[in-house]
Design a protein around this motif. Structure first.
Motif, PDB file in Angstrom:
ATOM      1  N   UNK A 153     -52.065  10.030  -9.300  1.00  0.00           N
ATOM      2  CA  UNK A 153     -53.124  10.730 -10.029  1.00  0.00           C
ATOM      3  C   UNK A 153     -54.477  10.505  -9.347  1.00  0.00           C
ATOM      4  N   UNK A 154     -54.747   9.261  -8.963  1.00  0.00           N
ATOM      5  CA  UNK A 154     -55.989   8.957  -8.242  1.00  0.00           C
ATOM      6  C   UNK A 154     -56.101   9.774  -6.962  1.00  0.00           C
ATOM      7  N   UNK A 155     -55.031   9.780  -6.165  1.00  0.00           N
ATOM      8  CA  UNK A 155     -55.036  10.527  -4.905  1.00  0.00           C
ATOM      9  C   UNK A 155     -55.320  12.010  -5.134  1.00  0.00           C
ATOM     10  N   UNK A 156     -54.749  12.576  -6.195  1.00  0.00           N
ATOM     11  CA  UNK A 156     -54.959  13.990  -6.505  1.00  0.00           C
ATOM     12  C   UNK A 156     -56.438  14.279  -6.744  1.00  0.00           C
ATOM     13  N   UNK A 157     -57.078  13.483  -7.600  1.00  0.00           N
ATOM     14  CA  UNK A 157     -58.479  13.750  -7.935  1.00  0.00           C
ATOM     15  C   UNK A 157     -59.430  13.391  -6.791  1.00  0.00           C
ATOM     16  N   UNK A 158     -59.040  12.483  -5.929  1.00  0.00           N
ATOM     17  CA  UNK A 158     -59.881  12.138  -4.781  1.00  0.00           C
ATOM     18  C   UNK A 158     -59.997  13.289  -3.782  1.00  0.00           C
ATOM     19  N   UNK A 159     -59.061  14.248  -3.844  1.00  0.00           N
ATOM     20  CA  UNK A 159     -59.142  15.413  -2.959  1.00  0.00           C
ATOM     21  C   UNK A 159     -60.195  16.411  -3.431  1.00  0.00           C
ATOM     22  N   UNK A 160     -60.795  16.157  -4.608  1.00  0.00           N
ATOM     23  CA  UNK A 160     -61.847  17.025  -5.121  1.00  0.00           C
ATOM     24  C   UNK A 160     -61.380  18.095  -6.079  1.00  0.00           C
ATOM     25  N   UNK A 161     -60.098  18.141  -6.359  1.00  0.00           N
ATOM     26  CA  UNK A 161     -59.595  19.150  -7.299  1.00  0.00           C
ATOM     27  C   UNK A 161     -60.065  18.820  -8.706  1.00  0.00           C
ATOM     28  N   UNK A 162     -60.319  19.875  -9.490  1.00  0.00           N
ATOM     29  CA  UNK A 162     -60.836  19.676 -10.847  1.00  0.00           C
ATOM     30  C   UNK A 162     -59.774  19.764 -11.915  1.00  0.00           C
ATOM     31  N   UNK A 163     -58.699  20.510 -11.671  1.00  0.00           N
ATOM     32  CA  UNK A 163     -57.635  20.686 -12.654  1.00  0.00           C
ATOM     33  C   UNK A 163     -56.278  20.533 -11.986  1.00  0.00           C
TER      34      UNK A 163
ATOM     35  N   UNK B 247     -60.698  16.493 -16.407  1.00  0.00           N
ATOM     36  CA  UNK B 247     -59.908  17.601 -16.923  1.00  0.00           C
ATOM     37  C   UNK B 247     -58.543  17.598 -16.257  1.00  0.00           C
ATOM     38  N   UNK B 248     -57.527  17.939 -17.021  1.00  0.00           N
ATOM     39  CA  UNK B 248     -56.181  18.028 -16.476  1.00  0.00           C
ATOM     40  C   UNK B 248     -55.723  19.489 -16.473  1.00  0.00           C
ATOM     41  N   UNK B 249     -55.831  20.148 -17.626  1.00  0.00           N
ATOM     42  CA  UNK B 249     -55.414  21.548 -17.711  1.00  0.00           C
ATOM     43  C   UNK B 249     -56.461  22.351 -18.471  1.00  0.00           C
ATOM     44  N   UNK B 250     -56.816  23.493 -17.931  1.00  0.00           N
ATOM     45  CA  UNK B 250     -57.673  24.408 -18.679  1.00  0.00           C
ATOM     46  C   UNK B 250     -56.859  25.619 -19.115  1.00  0.00           C
ATOM     47  N   UNK B 251     -55.548  25.453 -19.142  1.00  0.00           N
ATOM     48  CA  UNK B 251     -54.632  26.533 -19.514  1.00  0.00           C
ATOM     49  C   UNK B 251     -53.755  26.162 -20.691  1.00  0.00           C
ATOM     50  N   UNK B 252     -54.187  25.224 -21.508  1.00  0.00           N
ATOM     51  CA  UNK B 252     -53.333  24.764 -22.593  1.00  0.00           C
ATOM     52  C   UNK B 252     -52.361  23.722 -22.089  1.00  0.00           C
ATOM     53  N   UNK B 253     -51.451  23.335 -22.936  1.00  0.00           N
ATOM     54  CA  UNK B 253     -50.487  22.306 -22.546  1.00  0.00           C
ATOM     55  C   UNK B 253     -49.368  22.915 -21.715  1.00  0.00           C
ATOM     56  N   UNK B 254     -48.747  22.065 -20.929  1.00  0.00           N
ATOM     57  CA  UNK B 254     -47.750  22.527 -19.966  1.00  0.00           C
ATOM     58  C   UNK B 254     -46.786  21.385 -19.691  1.00  0.00           C
ATOM     59  N   UNK B 255     -45.490  21.628 -19.839  1.00  0.00           N
ATOM     60  CA  UNK B 255     -44.490  20.584 -19.595  1.00  0.00           C
ATOM     61  C   UNK B 255     -43.551  21.018 -18.476  1.00  0.00           C
ATOM     62  N   UNK B 256     -43.254  20.077 -17.577  1.00  0.00           N
ATOM     63  CA  UNK B 256     -42.354  20.358 -16.457  1.00  0.00           C
ATOM     64  C   UNK B 256     -41.321  19.231 -16.373  1.00  0.00           C
ATOM     65  N   UNK B 257     -40.059  19.618 -16.260  1.00  0.00           N
ATOM     66  CA  UNK B 257     -38.996  18.623 -16.100  1.00  0.00           C
ATOM     67  C   UNK B 257     -38.239  18.788 -14.784  1.00  0.00           C
ATOM     68  N   UNK B 258     -38.514  19.888 -14.070  1.00  0.00           N
ATOM     69  CA  UNK B 258     -37.863  20.130 -12.776  1.00  0.00           C
ATOM     70  C   UNK B 258     -38.924  20.469 -11.740  1.00  0.00           C
TER      71      UNK B 258
END
Length: 180
Positions: A81-91, A21-32
């Motif tokens: 991305x790998x490092x992020x999910x290896x910390x155990x975070x789900x979203x 899972x990436x987002x459980x809040x709908x889509x989200x775009x960030x440029x800054x």
């Protein structure tokens, strides 16, 4: 963890599929970087050449400037991305981090939103992007293109031949669709 990538119609955008899972809040775009508290998104925006990060339910689309080759940055993005999910975070983005304001819509706007969400959004998501309703006035539907769709060379054709034709077919009140 094995992260897959998919090309998109936009040569300056690549879709990363972490299989989580990436987002459980709908889509989200960030440029800054300053527009988000997400450490992953800030790190991705720090990669040389990355101009935007788009988060879908199960994918991350990265936009880059055309001066940078994907082979120069793809492995860095996958590592982050790998490092992020290896910390155990789900979203990357969870409900409590992102609340979209609810607006009251007219009946025609509700119909437009329904068609966008059921018939158009799934196809756009396959290409690593999103389309969001912004306004309907005097027969003109204004939408915002995000992720891979933002800046895509074929987005104008998709908007006119796909989105506009579909909305005009179902709703005679719609005369034109424009991106803002």
């Amino acid at each position: 963890m094995f992260i897959q990538t998919e090309v998109t119609p936009n040569p300056n955008s690549l879709k990363f599929l972490p299989g989580k899972n990436v987002s459980n809040s709908g889509s989200f775009e960030v440029t800054k970087k300053e527009d988000t508290d997400s450490e992953l998104v800030r790190n991705l925006l720090s990669v040389n050449g990355v101009t935007g990060v788009f988060l879908g339910a199960d994918f991350i689309s990265i936009n880059k400037n055309e001066d940078i080759n994907w082979e120069e940055i793809k492995h860095i993005v996958i590592s982050l991305i790998n490092d992020f999910y290896l910390t155990g975070k789900e979203f990357v983005i969870a409900n409590e981090l992102f609340e979209e304001k609810k607006e009251e819509h007219s009946e025609i706007e509700k119909k437009i939103i329904s068609i966008l969400e059921t018939k158009i959004r799934p196809a756009v998501a396959k290409d690593g992007g999103d389309i969001k309703f912004k306004e309907f006035k005097d027969g003109v539907v204004k939408v915002e293109l995000q992720g891979s769709c933002s800046g895509c060379p074929s987005s104008t054709m998709t908007l006119k031949q796909g989105v506009q034709n579909l909305l005009c077919h179902y709703l005679p009140e719609v005369k034109e669709v424009v991106a803002i």
